[in-house]
Design a protein around this motif. Structure first.
Motif, mmCIF file in Angstrom:
data_model
loop_
_atom_site.group_PDB
_atom_site.id
_atom_site.type_symbol
_atom_site.label_atom_id
_atom_site.label_comp_id
_atom_site.label_asym_id
_atom_site.label_seq_id
_atom_site.Cartn_x
_atom_site.Cartn_y
_atom_site.Cartn_z
ATOM 1 N N ILE A 207 -112.991 122.332 -64.689
ATOM 2 C CA ILE A 207 -111.624 122.370 -65.250
ATOM 3 C C ILE A 207 -110.656 122.894 -63.985
ATOM 4 C CG2 ILE A 207 -109.947 123.573 -66.649
ATOM 5 C CD1 ILE A 207 -111.831 123.435 -68.803
ATOM 6 N N ASP A 208 -110.939 123.925 -63.392
ATOM 7 C CA ASP A 208 -110.098 124.616 -62.135
ATOM 8 C C ASP A 208 -109.894 123.811 -61.168
ATOM 9 O OD1 ASP A 208 -110.180 126.803 -63.761
ATOM 10 O OD2 ASP A 208 -111.141 127.988 -62.684
ATOM 11 N N ALA A 209 -111.222 123.056 -60.812
ATOM 12 C CA ALA A 209 -111.169 122.084 -59.390
ATOM 13 C C ALA A 209 -110.523 120.795 -59.889
ATOM 14 C CB ALA A 209 -112.570 121.999 -59.111
ATOM 15 N N ARG A 210 -110.556 120.304 -61.061
ATOM 16 C CA ARG A 210 -109.770 119.124 -61.430
ATOM 17 C C ARG A 210 -108.344 119.298 -61.612
ATOM 18 N NH1 ARG A 210 -111.163 115.742 -66.908
ATOM 19 N NH2 ARG A 210 -109.949 117.508 -67.582
ATOM 20 N N PHE A 211 -107.692 120.495 -61.867
ATOM 21 C CA PHE A 211 -106.186 120.488 -61.949
ATOM 22 C C PHE A 211 -105.851 120.762 -60.625
ATOM 23 C CE2 PHE A 211 -102.618 122.781 -62.790
ATOM 24 C CZ PHE A 211 -101.926 122.060 -63.983
ATOM 25 N N ASP A 212 -106.688 121.499 -59.818
ATOM 26 C CA ASP A 212 -106.003 121.396 -58.644
ATOM 27 C C ASP A 212 -105.808 120.059 -57.831
ATOM 28 O OD1 ASP A 212 -105.871 124.229 -58.398
ATOM 29 O OD2 ASP A 212 -107.932 124.403 -57.486
ATOM 30 N N CYS A 241 -102.324 119.451 -72.095
ATOM 31 C CA CYS A 241 -102.625 120.427 -71.090
ATOM 32 C C CYS A 241 -102.104 120.127 -69.829
ATOM 33 C CB CYS A 241 -104.214 120.622 -71.242
ATOM 34 S SG CYS A 241 -105.215 121.198 -72.529
ATOM 35 N N GLY A 242 -101.174 121.403 -69.494
ATOM 36 C CA GLY A 242 -100.633 121.165 -68.356
ATOM 37 C C GLY A 242 -99.159 120.926 -68.311
ATOM 38 N N THR A 255 -93.635 130.556 -60.841
ATOM 39 C CA THR A 255 -94.059 129.774 -59.637
ATOM 40 C C THR A 255 -95.198 128.887 -60.019
ATOM 41 O OG1 THR A 255 -95.970 131.277 -59.261
ATOM 42 C CG2 THR A 255 -94.031 131.997 -58.642
ATOM 43 N N LEU A 256 -95.309 128.114 -59.060
ATOM 44 C CA LEU A 256 -96.525 126.777 -59.411
ATOM 45 C C LEU A 256 -97.699 127.571 -59.405
ATOM 46 C CD1 LEU A 256 -96.882 123.957 -59.477
ATOM 47 C CD2 LEU A 256 -97.224 123.771 -57.079
ATOM 48 N N GLU A 261 -102.348 128.599 -62.994
ATOM 49 C CA GLU A 261 -103.291 129.409 -63.380
ATOM 50 C C GLU A 261 -103.384 129.332 -65.130
ATOM 51 O OE1 GLU A 261 -106.475 131.505 -64.046
ATOM 52 O OE2 GLU A 261 -105.826 130.855 -62.071
ATOM 53 N N LYS A 262 -102.250 129.319 -65.739
ATOM 54 C CA LYS A 262 -101.718 129.271 -67.118
ATOM 55 C C LYS A 262 -102.308 128.045 -67.681
ATOM 56 C CE LYS A 262 -98.048 132.376 -67.554
ATOM 57 N NZ LYS A 262 -98.819 133.445 -68.585
ATOM 58 N N ALA A 263 -102.250 126.900 -66.829
ATOM 59 C CA ALA A 263 -102.754 125.402 -67.512
ATOM 60 C C ALA A 263 -104.297 125.499 -67.328
ATOM 61 C CB ALA A 263 -102.232 124.635 -66.465
ATOM 62 N N LYS A 264 -104.894 126.075 -66.295
ATOM 63 C CA LYS A 264 -106.215 126.204 -66.397
ATOM 64 C C LYS A 264 -106.686 126.748 -67.505
ATOM 65 C CE LYS A 264 -106.374 125.799 -61.127
ATOM 66 N NZ LYS A 264 -106.685 126.645 -60.005
ATOM 67 N N THR A 265 -105.875 128.147 -67.639
ATOM 68 C CA THR A 265 -106.440 129.045 -68.932
ATOM 69 C C THR A 265 -106.378 128.202 -70.172
ATOM 70 O OG1 THR A 265 -105.981 130.991 -67.773
ATOM 71 C CG2 THR A 265 -106.150 131.174 -70.046
ATOM 72 N N SER A 266 -105.226 127.570 -70.498
ATOM 73 C CA SER A 266 -105.098 126.708 -71.367
ATOM 74 C C SER A 266 -106.169 125.536 -71.743
ATOM 75 C CB SER A 266 -103.940 126.010 -71.696
ATOM 76 O OG SER A 266 -103.480 125.087 -72.681
#
Length: 306
Positions: A207-212, A241-242, A255-256, A261-266
């Motif tokens: 999830i984290d890698a994909r959002f980046d 999400c996002g 900030t971006l 980080e909030k989007a990843k948590t969601s």
């Protein structure tokens, strides 16, 4: 040969890769079973299949709905049934893939005959949900329909709104409506039903890698274009999400990095809810740890025991 293949799993689990590999192996056509990938305006942020992937095998029901519409499970079930028939008519095995569990249940169990909800009533509750915390929605539902309120997660805004719409429009709890099932689109015989379910830390890292990666490919510009449409904030697309987090960033509220980080948590919380739902309603499906395991010879021979 299977009559159809169903592939569920949490976000970023690799289920789309499994669907593509199985489509190559079986001569399949892929049918979307994800409630956000239907929306036209969100290609990057919903991880919709790429142009190369859609050119590789037939794909159905991706990016077909404008964000101004509130797409429903009932509408999807009808369109999915058509897509399944089109795939079979072309000699393809229908492969349904997505993370929306209710879509799969609609195919396998049918839909309860809930009457249509008046547009003004639907809009009123969705507008309320756009500004009120989920706790207020849950309290309102507990007052009107305690049976359904006890069944729902107090933070699940979308299902709380649906339950409120139904009980106000019909005077009958959604729980009672759900006791009457409609006609299923698919029968269990001849189906391969898979849940792609990696370990939690694997999903979270993905999830984290994909959002980046989404940010690098233009997710922020995609959300900016969406906000410029000035859509009702209560529409489903605005809760993808996002979208809320990047919208806040564009408004100068964070900030971006904070938004990311909030989007990843969601997304991680959403994946957790998807897994909880799958364990409850898909316990008898075949569970595999990754997309590669979906191609094991035993599964391809029709061995579908968990």
């Amino acid at each position: 040969m299977f009559d159809a293949v169903l592939i569920a799993g949490p976000t970023a689990s690799g289920k789309s890769a499994a669907a593509l590999a199985l489509a190559d192996r079986l001569g399949g056509a892929i049918v979307n079973a994800d409630s956000m990938q239907v929306y036209r305006e969100l290609e990057i942020l919903t991880a919709r299949p790429s142009a190369a992937e859609t050119a590789r095998v037939p794909h159905h029901l991706y990016g077909t709905v404008p964000g101004r519409e509130a797409y429903s499970v009932g509408r999807w079930a009808g369109e999915a049934a058509t897509a399944i028939e089109q795939a079979r008519a072309a000699g393809h095995v229908p492969i349904l893939v997505g993370g929306t569990g209710l879509y799969f249940m609609a195919l396998l169990r049918g839909l309860s005959p809930v009457p249509d909800i008046p547009g003004d009533l639907r809009q009123r509750w969705r507008t309320f949900a756009a500004t009120a915390p989920a706790s207020e929605l849950h309290a309102a539902l507990a007052d009107r329909d305690p049976l359904m309120a006890a069944r729902l997660d107090p933070s699940d805004t979308q299902r709380l709104v649906r339950a409120l719409e139904v009980v106000e429009a019909t005077g009958v709890s959604l729980a009672e409506w759900q006791e009457t099932e409609g006609e299923p689109v698919l029968r269990d015989e001849g189906l391969l039903k898979l849940v792609v379910a990696p370990e939690r830390d694997v999903i979270y890292a993905a999830i984290d890698a994909r959002f980046d990666s989404m940010l690098e490919r233009g997710a922020l510009a995609e959300v900016e274009a969406l906000t410029n449409l000035d859509l009702d904030p209560g529409l489903p697309i605005m809760r993808a999400c996002g979208v809320p987090e990047l919208t806040c960033h564009l408004a100068g509220a964070m900030t971006l990095d904070e938004a990311a980080e909030k989007a990843k948590t969601s997304s991680r919380r959403y994946a957790k809810r998807q897994m909880t739902w799958a364990r409850r309603f898909m316990a008898d499906w075949t569970w595999v740890p990754n997309s590669e395991a979906a191609l094991e010879p035993g599964l391809m021979q029709g061995t579908t025991e968990s």
